[in-house]
Design a protein around this motif. Sequence first.
Motif, PDB file in Angstrom:
ATOM      1  N   PHE A  43      -4.410 -22.878  47.183  1.00 39.06           N
ATOM      2  CA  PHE A  43      -4.481 -21.838  46.160  1.00 39.06           C
ATOM      3  C   PHE A  43      -4.931 -22.357  44.804  1.00 39.06           C
ATOM      4  O   PHE A  43      -5.389 -21.592  43.972  1.00 39.06           O
ATOM      5  N   THR A  44      -4.743 -23.637  44.550  1.00 40.52           N
ATOM      6  CA  THR A  44      -4.941 -24.195  43.213  1.00 40.52           C
ATOM      7  C   THR A  44      -6.133 -25.136  43.177  1.00 40.52           C
ATOM      8  O   THR A  44      -6.049 -26.267  43.651  1.00 40.52           O
ATOM      9  N   PRO A  45      -7.265 -24.703  42.612  1.00 35.12           N
ATOM     10  CA  PRO A  45      -8.421 -25.583  42.499  1.00 35.12           C
ATOM     11  C   PRO A  45      -8.076 -26.814  41.666  1.00 35.12           C
ATOM     12  O   PRO A  45      -7.356 -26.719  40.669  1.00 35.12           O
ATOM     13  N   GLN A  57     -10.350 -25.227  33.264  1.00 37.96           N
ATOM     14  CA  GLN A  57      -9.962 -26.594  32.904  1.00 37.96           C
ATOM     15  C   GLN A  57     -10.299 -27.585  34.018  1.00 37.96           C
ATOM     16  O   GLN A  57     -10.795 -28.686  33.753  1.00 37.96           O
ATOM     17  N   MET A  58     -10.028 -27.206  35.256  1.00 35.86           N
ATOM     18  CA  MET A  58     -10.297 -28.115  36.377  1.00 35.86           C
ATOM     19  C   MET A  58     -11.799 -28.283  36.606  1.00 35.86           C
ATOM     20  O   MET A  58     -12.254 -29.362  36.984  1.00 35.86           O
ATOM     21  N   THR A  59     -12.583 -27.229  36.338  1.00 33.01           N
ATOM     22  CA  THR A  59     -14.034 -27.333  36.460  1.00 33.01           C
ATOM     23  C   THR A  59     -14.573 -28.330  35.441  1.00 33.01           C
ATOM     24  O   THR A  59     -15.430 -29.162  35.764  1.00 33.01           O
ATOM     25  N   GLU A  60     -14.048 -28.271  34.219  1.00 33.74           N
ATOM     26  CA  GLU A  60     -14.457 -29.220  33.177  1.00 33.74           C
ATOM     27  C   GLU A  60     -14.047 -30.649  33.561  1.00 33.74           C
ATOM     28  O   GLU A  60     -14.814 -31.593  33.371  1.00 33.74           O
ATOM     29  N   ARG A  61     -12.855 -30.809  34.105  1.00 38.43           N
ATOM     30  CA  ARG A  61     -12.394 -32.135  34.525  1.00 38.43           C
ATOM     31  C   ARG A  61     -13.268 -32.671  35.650  1.00 38.43           C
ATOM     32  O   ARG A  61     -13.661 -33.841  35.648  1.00 38.43           O
ATOM     33  N   ALA A  62     -13.580 -31.828  36.612  1.00 37.99           N
ATOM     34  CA  ALA A  62     -14.424 -32.248  37.735  1.00 37.99           C
ATOM     35  C   ALA A  62     -15.801 -32.671  37.250  1.00 37.99           C
ATOM     36  O   ALA A  62     -16.338 -33.695  37.682  1.00 37.99           O
ATOM     37  N   LYS A  63     -16.358 -31.891  36.343  1.00 36.81           N
ATOM     38  CA  LYS A  63     -17.680 -32.217  35.794  1.00 36.81           C
ATOM     39  C   LYS A  63     -17.644 -33.574  35.093  1.00 36.81           C
ATOM     40  O   LYS A  63     -18.534 -34.408  35.278  1.00 36.81           O
ATOM     41  N   ALA A  64     -16.597 -33.825  34.301  1.00 38.23           N
ATOM     42  CA  ALA A  64     -16.458 -35.107  33.595  1.00 38.23           C
ATOM     43  C   ALA A  64     -16.325 -36.276  34.565  1.00 38.23           C
ATOM     44  O   ALA A  64     -16.753 -37.391  34.267  1.00 38.23           O
ATOM     45  N   GLN A  65     -15.749 -36.010  35.735  1.00 42.37           N
ATOM     46  CA  GLN A  65     -15.562 -37.058  36.734  1.00 42.37           C
ATOM     47  C   GLN A  65     -16.718 -37.130  37.721  1.00 42.37           C
ATOM     48  O   GLN A  65     -16.721 -37.960  38.623  1.00 42.37           O
ATOM     49  N   VAL A 123     -17.513 -34.850  39.960  1.00 40.95           N
ATOM     50  CA  VAL A 123     -17.029 -34.336  41.240  1.00 40.95           C
ATOM     51  C   VAL A 123     -17.429 -32.874  41.372  1.00 40.95           C
ATOM     52  O   VAL A 123     -17.385 -32.122  40.401  1.00 40.95           O
ATOM     53  N   ALA A 124     -17.791 -32.468  42.582  1.00 34.98           N
ATOM     54  CA  ALA A 124     -18.102 -31.063  42.826  1.00 34.98           C
ATOM     55  C   ALA A 124     -16.803 -30.259  42.843  1.00 34.98           C
ATOM     56  O   ALA A 124     -15.810 -30.697  43.408  1.00 34.98           O
ATOM     57  N   MET A 125     -16.827 -29.108  42.217  1.00 32.81           N
ATOM     58  CA  MET A 125     -15.636 -28.266  42.135  1.00 32.81           C
ATOM     59  C   MET A 125     -15.814 -27.042  43.006  1.00 32.81           C
ATOM     60  O   MET A 125     -16.840 -26.374  42.942  1.00 32.81           O
ATOM     61  N   ARG A 126     -14.830 -26.762  43.817  1.00 31.50           N
ATOM     62  CA  ARG A 126     -14.828 -25.562  44.644  1.00 31.50           C
ATOM     63  C   ARG A 126     -13.739 -24.627  44.145  1.00 31.50           C
ATOM     64  O   ARG A 126     -12.744 -25.064  43.587  1.00 31.50           O
TER      65      ARG A 126
END
Length: 75
Positions: free
Chosen positions: A12-14, A50-58, A60-63
Amino acid sequence: MAGMGPGIGHGFTPGWTMMSRAERDAHRQQMLNARSAEECRQIRDEHFKQMTERAKAQGVAMRGPRHDACASFRP
């Protein structure tokens, strides 16, 4: 079923795997404290941002989530 709350966890939690245990606990509390489906969706959407921004900084692809965390929300 009255009182059923939001879904929380990996399905449930990206970004669940990018979060520390403390972040997971804080997010869980935010979701459980939501007083309406709308508030649940606002928390969910802000978290996703927030998680999309974190993934981009790392790099990593975000789903998105596999399941809607707020679908079963009932006050």
